[in-house]
Design an enzyme around this catalytic site. Structure first.
Site, PDB file in Angstrom:
ATOM      1  N   LYS A  72      65.143  90.825  24.215  1.00  0.00           N
ATOM      2  CA  LYS A  72      65.918  89.868  24.142  1.00  0.00           C
ATOM      3  C   LYS A  72      66.414  89.706  22.609  1.00  0.00           C
ATOM      4  O   LYS A  72      65.447  89.234  21.710  1.00  0.00           O
ATOM      5  CB  LYS A  72      65.016  88.665  24.484  1.00  0.00           C
TER       6      LYS A  72
HETATM    7  C1  E4P Z   1      65.677  82.100  29.413  1.00  0.00           C
HETATM    8  O1  E4P Z   1      65.833  83.237  29.158  1.00  0.00           O
HETATM    9  C2  E4P Z   1      65.694  80.896  28.421  1.00  0.00           C
HETATM   10  O2  E4P Z   1      64.776  81.276  27.271  1.00  0.00           O
HETATM   11  C3  E4P Z   1      65.325  79.781  29.188  1.00  0.00           C
HETATM   12  O3  E4P Z   1      66.084  79.639  30.332  1.00  0.00           O
HETATM   13  C4  E4P Z   1      65.890  78.464  28.428  1.00  0.00           C
HETATM   14  O4  E4P Z   1      65.688  77.314  29.160  1.00  0.00           O
HETATM   15  P1  E4P Z   1      65.388  75.787  28.454  1.00  0.00           P
HETATM   16  O5  E4P Z   1      66.939  75.352  28.021  1.00  0.00           O
HETATM   17  O6  E4P Z   1      64.896  75.206  29.509  1.00  0.00           O
HETATM   18  O7  E4P Z   1      64.655  75.962  27.347  1.00  0.00           O
END
Ligand code: E4P
Length: 213
Positions: free
Chosen positions: A83
């Site tokens: 990522k």
């Molecule tokens: C997923 O890859 C993200 O890191 C995650 O869904 C972020 O979610 P949040 O906005 O609830 O922190």
């Protein structure tokens, strides 16, 4: 539609993996900070439990460091997706890692323009954060529909991974649009699974069965 679990909690991951309900896992530094233990050990453990794609986020921000870190993360398993953040360096790292046959998930995407750039750099997944857009008064789901149309227009291989999901309606709306994947916290998967009318109906069937003479 793929269902990913958005957590670094081993207990939840094991539970839903054993149920056969998840196609993979996404984590980020915030999710890892909520768990006890060394984050690298946690990431290794997750990759040993789940067969599907596991997105592990780099914590470096320069191109060369991200590429180096991406290769290290990939050593945890063939199902690791690196990522990288939606920055100029992140996109460069995406291109290099993708050329090295390491799949990349471009995270922190907040617009269709950013999604186009991620697709052009060979990302396997693009992660638009819909909940955070809703939080600031925008319609997060709207960009999912726009990205879907754009990717279809140009036949991009990049998959839309709906992230920052806050409630089960987000999942339904993403599925109606035809998003490739949705990542959600365990609490939302639990809400998808359970329904009070199902439990009440089952109770009734079982008590009626006992009445039969
Ligand atoms: C997923 O890859 C993200 O890191 C995650 O869904 C972020 O979610 P949040 O906005 O609830 O922190």
């Amino acid at each position: 539609m793929k269902i990913f679990l958005d957590t670094a909690n081993i207990k939840s991951i094991k539970f839903y993996n054993d149920l056969g309900l998840i196609d993979g896992v996404t984590t980020n530094p915030t999710l890892l900070s909520k768990e006890d233990g060394n984050p690298h050990d946690i990431m290794k453990t997750i990759s040993s439990i789940v067969k599907g794609d596991i997105s592990l986020e780099v914590i470096n921000t320069t191109y060369s460091e991200m590429v180096k870190e991406g290769h290290k993360l990939r050593n945890y398993g063939d199902n690791i997706v690196v990522k990288c953040p939606m920055t100029a360096d992140g996109l460069m790292a995406c291109k290099t890692l993708s050329n090295d046959k390491i799949p990349v998930n471009i995270t922190l995407v907040f617009s269709p323009n950013q999604a186009i750039l991620a697709a052009k750099c060979g990302a396997k997944y693009v992660s638009p954060f819909i909940g955070r857009l809703d939080d600031i008064g925008n319609d997060g789901m709207n960009i999912i529909a726009e990205i879907k149309q754009i990717f279809q227009n140009y036949d991009y291989d990049t998959q839309i991974l709906v992230a920052s999901v806050r409630h089960p309606m987000h999942v339904i709306d993403a599925a109606k649009i035809g998003a490739d994947a949705v990542t959600m916290p365990p609490s939302i998967l639990e809400k998808m699974l359970n329904h009070n009318l199902t439990l009440a109906g089952l109770d009734r069937f079982l008590s009626d069965w006992k009445q039969i003479k």
